[in-house]
Design a protein around this motif. Structure first.
Motif, PDB file in Angstrom:
ATOM      1  N   LEU A 113       0.819  -1.213   0.000  1.00 16.40           N
ATOM      2  CA  LEU A 113       0.000   0.000   0.000  1.00 16.40           C
ATOM      3  C   LEU A 113       0.851   1.261   0.000  1.00 16.40           C
ATOM      4  CD1 LEU A 113      -2.631  -1.148   2.659  1.00 16.40           C
ATOM      5  CD2 LEU A 113      -2.876  -1.146   0.168  1.00 16.40           C
ATOM      6  N   LYS A 114       2.193   1.087   0.034  1.00 13.04           N
ATOM      7  CA  LYS A 114       3.146   2.196   0.076  1.00 13.04           C
ATOM      8  C   LYS A 114       2.853   3.147   1.232  1.00 13.04           C
ATOM      9  CE  LYS A 114       4.361   1.918  -4.804  1.00 13.04           C
ATOM     10  NZ  LYS A 114       4.542   2.634  -6.090  1.00 13.04           N
ATOM     11  N   ALA A 115       2.583   2.540   2.369  1.00 11.64           N
ATOM     12  CA  ALA A 115       2.330   3.335   3.570  1.00 11.64           C
ATOM     13  C   ALA A 115       3.602   4.046   3.997  1.00 11.64           C
ATOM     14  CB  ALA A 115       1.824   2.424   4.687  1.00 11.64           C
ATOM     15  N   PRO A 116       3.490   5.167   4.711  1.00 10.43           N
ATOM     16  CA  PRO A 116       4.684   5.906   5.167  1.00 10.43           C
ATOM     17  C   PRO A 116       5.634   5.012   5.952  1.00 10.43           C
ATOM     18  CG  PRO A 116       2.702   7.196   5.546  1.00 10.43           C
ATOM     19  CD  PRO A 116       2.237   5.837   5.112  1.00 10.43           C
ATOM     20  N   LYS A 117       6.940   5.311   5.837  1.00 12.30           N
ATOM     21  CA  LYS A 117       7.960   4.486   6.471  1.00 12.30           C
ATOM     22  C   LYS A 117       7.836   4.469   7.985  1.00 12.30           C
ATOM     23  CE  LYS A 117      11.154   5.681   2.736  1.00 12.30           C
ATOM     24  NZ  LYS A 117      12.422   6.372   2.395  1.00 12.30           N
ATOM     25  N   TRP A 118       7.277   5.555   8.561  1.00 12.46           N
ATOM     26  CA  TRP A 118       7.239   5.633  10.023  1.00 12.46           C
ATOM     27  C   TRP A 118       6.186   4.711  10.634  1.00 12.46           C
ATOM     28  CZ3 TRP A 118       2.455   7.106  11.633  1.00 12.46           C
ATOM     29  CH2 TRP A 118       1.682   7.893  10.774  1.00 12.46           C
ATOM     30  N   ILE A 119       5.294   4.138   9.808  1.00 11.00           N
ATOM     31  CA  ILE A 119       4.304   3.199  10.338  1.00 11.00           C
ATOM     32  C   ILE A 119       4.981   1.847  10.523  1.00 11.00           C
ATOM     33  CG2 ILE A 119       2.123   2.011   9.927  1.00 11.00           C
ATOM     34  CD1 ILE A 119       1.201   4.363   8.282  1.00 11.00           C
ATOM     35  N   PRO A 120       4.986   1.279  11.734  1.00 10.54           N
ATOM     36  CA  PRO A 120       5.685   0.006  11.983  1.00 10.54           C
ATOM     37  C   PRO A 120       5.131  -1.131  11.137  1.00 10.54           C
ATOM     38  CG  PRO A 120       5.091   1.086  14.050  1.00 10.54           C
ATOM     39  CD  PRO A 120       4.374   1.832  12.959  1.00 10.54           C
ATOM     40  N   ARG A 121       6.012  -1.957  10.614  1.00  8.15           N
ATOM     41  CA  ARG A 121       5.619  -3.157   9.882  1.00  8.15           C
ATOM     42  C   ARG A 121       5.597  -4.314  10.881  1.00  8.15           C
ATOM     43  NH1 ARG A 121       5.375   1.302   6.728  1.00  8.15           N
ATOM     44  NH2 ARG A 121       5.675   0.855   4.505  1.00  8.15           N
ATOM     45  N   LEU A 122       4.411  -4.767  11.235  1.00 10.56           N
ATOM     46  CA  LEU A 122       4.284  -5.785  12.279  1.00 10.56           C
ATOM     47  C   LEU A 122       4.986  -7.084  11.903  1.00 10.56           C
ATOM     48  CD1 LEU A 122       0.556  -5.243  13.353  1.00 10.56           C
ATOM     49  CD2 LEU A 122       2.635  -4.328  14.403  1.00 10.56           C
ATOM     50  N   THR A 123       5.036  -7.415  10.603  1.00  6.60           N
ATOM     51  CA  THR A 123       5.665  -8.674  10.194  1.00  6.60           C
ATOM     52  C   THR A 123       7.170  -8.666  10.445  1.00  6.60           C
ATOM     53  OG1 THR A 123       5.946  -7.864   7.923  1.00  6.60           O
ATOM     54  CG2 THR A 123       3.921  -9.088   8.421  1.00  6.60           C
ATOM     55  N   ARG A 124       7.743  -7.481  10.696  1.00  8.23           N
ATOM     56  CA  ARG A 124       9.200  -7.397  10.841  1.00  8.23           C
ATOM     57  C   ARG A 124       9.657  -7.226  12.280  1.00  8.23           C
ATOM     58  NH1 ARG A 124       9.345  -3.305   6.009  1.00  8.23           N
ATOM     59  NH2 ARG A 124       8.824  -4.755   4.325  1.00  8.23           N
ATOM     60  N   ILE A 125       8.717  -7.138  13.184  1.00  9.01           N
ATOM     61  CA  ILE A 125       9.100  -6.878  14.573  1.00  9.01           C
ATOM     62  C   ILE A 125      10.033  -7.956  15.105  1.00  9.01           C
ATOM     63  CG2 ILE A 125       8.194  -6.794  16.934  1.00  9.01           C
ATOM     64  CD1 ILE A 125       5.832  -5.202  15.858  1.00  9.01           C
ATOM     65  N   ARG A 126       9.764  -9.244  14.732  1.00  6.50           N
ATOM     66  CA  ARG A 126      10.562 -10.345  15.253  1.00  6.50           C
ATOM     67  C   ARG A 126      12.019 -10.232  14.840  1.00  6.50           C
ATOM     68  NH1 ARG A 126      11.708 -15.734  13.710  1.00  6.50           N
ATOM     69  NH2 ARG A 126      10.541 -15.527  11.786  1.00  6.50           N
ATOM     70  N   GLY A 127      12.289  -9.590  13.705  1.00  2.00           N
ATOM     71  CA  GLY A 127      13.657  -9.505  13.220  1.00  2.00           C
ATOM     72  C   GLY A 127      14.454  -8.356  13.791  1.00  2.00           C
ATOM     73  N   LEU A 128      13.801  -7.448  14.515  1.00  2.73           N
ATOM     74  CA  LEU A 128      14.517  -6.271  15.005  1.00  2.73           C
ATOM     75  C   LEU A 128      15.625  -6.651  15.979  1.00  2.73           C
ATOM     76  CD1 LEU A 128      11.551  -3.763  15.469  1.00  2.73           C
ATOM     77  CD2 LEU A 128      13.252  -3.822  13.630  1.00  2.73           C
ATOM     78  N   GLY A 129      15.367  -7.660  16.819  1.00  3.98           N
ATOM     79  CA  GLY A 129      16.389  -8.082  17.774  1.00  3.98           C
ATOM     80  C   GLY A 129      17.609  -8.653  17.080  1.00  3.98           C
ATOM     81  N   VAL A 130      17.384  -9.471  16.035  1.00  3.45           N
ATOM     82  CA  VAL A 130      18.507 -10.037  15.290  1.00  3.45           C
ATOM     83  C   VAL A 130      19.266  -8.934  14.565  1.00  3.45           C
ATOM     84  CG1 VAL A 130      19.193 -11.666  13.486  1.00  3.45           C
ATOM     85  CG2 VAL A 130      17.283 -12.215  14.992  1.00  3.45           C
ATOM     86  N   LEU A 131      18.531  -7.964  14.024  1.00  2.00           N
ATOM     87  CA  LEU A 131      19.182  -6.851  13.337  1.00  2.00           C
ATOM     88  C   LEU A 131      20.067  -6.060  14.293  1.00  2.00           C
ATOM     89  CD1 LEU A 131      19.559  -5.189  10.777  1.00  2.00           C
ATOM     90  CD2 LEU A 131      17.502  -3.890  11.394  1.00  2.00           C
ATOM     91  N   ARG A 132      19.563  -5.810  15.498  1.00  2.00           N
ATOM     92  CA  ARG A 132      20.379  -5.108  16.504  1.00  2.00           C
ATOM     93  C   ARG A 132      21.636  -5.914  16.834  1.00  2.00           C
ATOM     94  NH1 ARG A 132      15.236  -3.617  18.650  1.00  2.00           N
ATOM     95  NH2 ARG A 132      15.231  -5.485  19.974  1.00  2.00           N
ATOM     96  N   LYS A 133      21.476  -7.234  16.911  1.00  2.00           N
ATOM     97  CA  LYS A 133      22.622  -8.107  17.196  1.00  2.00           C
ATOM     98  C   LYS A 133      23.688  -7.989  16.113  1.00  2.00           C
ATOM     99  CE  LYS A 133      23.716 -13.026  17.910  1.00  2.00           C
ATOM    100  NZ  LYS A 133      23.131 -14.375  18.072  1.00  2.00           N
ATOM    101  N   PHE A 134      23.253  -8.013  14.846  1.00  2.00           N
ATOM    102  CA  PHE A 134      24.202  -7.903  13.745  1.00  2.00           C
ATOM    103  C   PHE A 134      24.895  -6.546  13.760  1.00  2.00           C
ATOM    104  CE2 PHE A 134      22.197 -11.590  11.671  1.00  2.00           C
ATOM    105  CZ  PHE A 134      23.313 -12.193  11.124  1.00  2.00           C
ATOM    106  N   ARG A 135      24.145  -5.488  13.997  1.00  2.00           N
ATOM    107  CA  ARG A 135      24.756  -4.154  13.987  1.00  2.00           C
ATOM    108  C   ARG A 135      25.735  -3.987  15.152  1.00  2.00           C
ATOM    109  NH1 ARG A 135      23.845  -0.470  10.378  1.00  2.00           N
ATOM    110  NH2 ARG A 135      22.187  -0.860   8.857  1.00  2.00           N
ATOM    111  N   GLU A 136      25.428  -4.564  16.284  1.00  2.00           N
ATOM    112  CA  GLU A 136      26.358  -4.495  17.411  1.00  2.00           C
ATOM    113  C   GLU A 136      27.637  -5.266  17.082  1.00  2.00           C
ATOM    114  OE1 GLU A 136      28.254  -3.660  20.818  1.00  2.00           O
ATOM    115  OE2 GLU A 136      26.427  -2.713  20.032  1.00  2.00           O
TER     116      GLU A 136
END
Length: 467
Positions: free
Chosen positions: A197-220
Motif C-alpha cells: 500500500l506504500k504506507a509511510p515508512k514511520w508506520i511500523p511493519r508488524l511482520t518485521r518486529i521479530r527480526g529487530l532483535g537479530v538486526l540489533r545483534k548484527f549491527r552491534e
C-alpha cells in the motif's frame, strides 16, 4: 560440449505457472507467502506484460532488449523500486544494495578495487583453506551423516567471506549464525502488506518486529568489529591486515565514507553478501544429486584437476563442468529472483519487430530472473536442470540479457567474479571428498525472501568418497 555427458531430464521443484489470474486477495496472500507462486503462464511465454497492481502500473520485462534498455541503455531514467527499498532499507540502510545517488557512487567507487577479477583471484587460497577446514564436520564411520546443506553452505560461505574480506575478524562471534541470518531474512527481508500500500515508512511493519532483535545483534557485531580494527590501525598500523575492512575504515573521512555508511556496507556483506552464494551452492548440490551423469562428470574433472596440483586460482577456468552446474542452478534458482526499477520520467522502448512499449513516469518495471530464466522464448526445456547449456561451445550462445544471476548495468553485482570463483572452489573441495545424496526427507520448495530459499531446508546424506 562433452558428448559423454547426456542431457539431464531432472525437473527440480518449482511452482506451476498459473492459468487463471489471481484475485486481489490472492495476490496479497501469495506475495506475503511466496511471490514465486504468483506468476502465470504469460510471464513465462510473453516478452513483456503490462498490468496494474494496487493502482500501480507495472511492466514485467522478459524481453532481453527491453531489459537492456532499462538496466543499461537508459539506466539513468530508472531508480530503485519504492517497494524494494521499503523492504531492504530498514535492514541495510546505505549499504551498496540500497544506497542511491552520491552515496552509492562513493561506496561503489571505494569498494571496486577489492572486487576486480585480478584481486578476486588473490582470494583463491583462502577459499580453498576454509572449504577444507569445513570438511571436518562431515567425518563419520563411513556410512555418511545427514545434514542440512542449506545451513552448512550458509556457514561455509560466511567463513570464506570473513577470512577473505575481514581476515577472520568476525568469525569469533558465538551463536547460531545460520539461524540468525534465516531469522533476519525471514522477518525483515519480505514484503509487508503496508509496503504494497506504500504506507509511510514511520508506520511500523508488524511482520518485521521479530527480526529487530537479530538486526540489533548484527549491527552491534559490526560496531565491535569496526572498533577493534580501528584500535589496531590507530596504535599498530603495520599489524592491521590490508583487507576489505581496513580499506573501508581508511576511507572514513569528509570526502570519503561516513562511519554509518561503513557500518551499513559491512552489514550488507556479512548479512547478504554471502547469502546469495550459499543458496546457489545448496541448490547445486541438490540438483546434482538427482543427475548421476552430471555428478560423475564433475567428479572426474575435480579429481583430475586436483591431482595435477594446479593452483586453485586456475580452477574456475579448468573445471567447466563444475562451473556449468553452478550456473545452471543459478538459472533455475536465481539468488536474486527479482530486479525492481521505477521510471523517473516518461520513456519508450521499440522492439526489433517494431512493437513499442510505453513506460510512463512512475511505472514499476519488474525484471524477473525467476521468470526470465524459465522463459519458453529463450530456453529449450527451461524447467529441466541441464548444465550442458553452460559448457564451452554452448555458454557463448546465451544472450547477456537472457541470463541475469548477478544483474546487469551500473548496479551489476560487484562480487560476481568473487562468487563464481568461491563456488567452484568450494564445490571442488566438497565433492572431491564426499558425495551428497538426497534422503526421503529432502523435499525442498523454492520460496522468495531476499534470496531464493529452500523451504524445509535441504537435508542430505554426505558419504565419504576418498580418504
Amino acid at each position: 560440449m562433452d558428448a559423454s555427458v547426456r542431457k539431464s531430464t531432472f525437473e527440480p521443484p518449482a511452482p506451476v505457472p498459473r492459468t487463471v489470474p489471481p484475485s486481489r486477495l490472492e495476490i496479497i496472500r501469495t506475495v506475503l507467502r511466496n511471490p514465486l507462486e504468483l506468476w502465470g503462464t504469460p510471464s513465462y511465454t510473453w516478452p513483456w506484460i503490462v498490468t496494474r497492481f494496487f493502482g500501480q502500473t507495472t511492466i514485467i520485462a522478459n524481453d532481453p532488449g527491453l531489459i537492456r534498455h532499462v538496466l543499461v541503455d537508459n539506466a539513468s531514467n530508472y531508480e530503485m523500486s519504492e517497494i524494494r527499498q521499503l523492504v531492504l532499507r530498514p535492514i541495510l540502510r546505505d549499504g551498496l544494495l540500497t544506497a542511491e545517488g552520491p552515496v552509492w557512487k562513493r561506496s561503489r567507487k571505494a569498494m571496486a578495487p577489492v572486487f576486480t577479477p585480478r584481486h578476486a583471484r588473490g582470494f583463491a587460497r583462502q577459499m580453498r583453506e576454509q572449504s577444507e577446514l569445513f570438511l571436518d564436520r562431515y567425518q563419520s564411520d563411513g556410512q555418511g551423516v545427514v545434514r542440512d546443506v542449506a545451513v552448512d553452505m550458509t556457514e561455509l560461505t560466511y567463513a570464506i567471506l570473513s577470512e577473505c574480506l575481514f581476515s577472520g575478524g568476525i568469525v569469533s562471534e558465538q551463536g547460531d549464525f545460520a539461524k540468525d541470518v534465516d531469522d533476519l531474512l525471514h522477518s525483515m527481508g519480505r514484503i509487508d502488506p503496508l509496503d504494497l500500500l506504500k504506507a509511510p515508512k514511520w508506520i511500523p511493519r508488524l511482520t518485521r518486529i521479530r527480526g529487530l532483535g537479530v538486526l540489533r545483534k548484527f549491527r552491534e557485531l559490526v560496531r565491535r568489529t569496526m572498533d577493534h580494527r580501528r584500535a589496531i590501525i590507530r596504535t599498530e598500523r603495520e599489524k592491521a591486515p590490508d583487507d576489505f575492512l581496513t580499506l573501508l575504515l581508511e576511507l572514513e573521512r569528509p570526502d570519503g565514507l561516513t562511519s554509518a555508511e561503513i557500518e551499513d556496507n559491512i552489514l550488507t556483506f556479512i548479512g547478504a553478501g554471502h547469502e546469495t552464494t550459499a543458496r546457489a551452492l545448496a541448490w547445486t548440490l541438490y540438483c546434482v544429486a538427482h543427475c548421476p551423469d552430471v555428478r560423475e562428470a564433475m567428479e572426474r574433472e575435480i579429481d583430475t584437476v586436483t591431482a595435477s596440483g594446479v593452483d586453485p586460482v586456475e580452477w574456475l577456468d579448468q573445471m567447466p563442468h563444475v562451473r556449468a552446474s553452478f550456473e545452471e542452478a543459478m538459472r533455475l534458482y536465481p539468488p536474486a529472483p527479482s530486479i525492481n526499477r521505477d521510471a523517473i520520467a516518461d520513456d519508450r522502448y521499440t522492439a526489433p519487430n517494431g512493437e513499442v512499449v510505453e513506460i510512463a513516469k512512475g511505472t514499476t518495471v519488474l525484471v524477473m530472473p525467476w521468470t526470465l530464466h524459465r522463459h519458453e522464448l529463450y530456453w529449450d526445456k527451461p524447467r529441466l536442470f541441464d548444465p550442458s547449456r553452460f559448457l564451452p561451445g554452448e555458454r557463448e550462445k546465451i544472450g547477456r540479457f537472457q541470463y541475469l544471476p548477478f544483474g546487469a548495468g551500473p548496479r551489476v553485482c560487484i562480487g560476481a567474479t568473487f562468487a563464481l570463483q568461491e563456488a567452484v572452489i568450494a564445490l571442488a573441495v566438497l565433492m572431491h571428498r564426499f558425495r551428497f545424496e538426497t534422503t526421503p526427507q529432502t523435499n525442498p520448495w523454492p520460496v522468495q525472501k531476499l534470496t531464493t530459499q529452500p523451504a524445509g531446508g535441504l537435508p542430505m546424506r554426505i558419504i565419504p568418497r576418498k580418504p
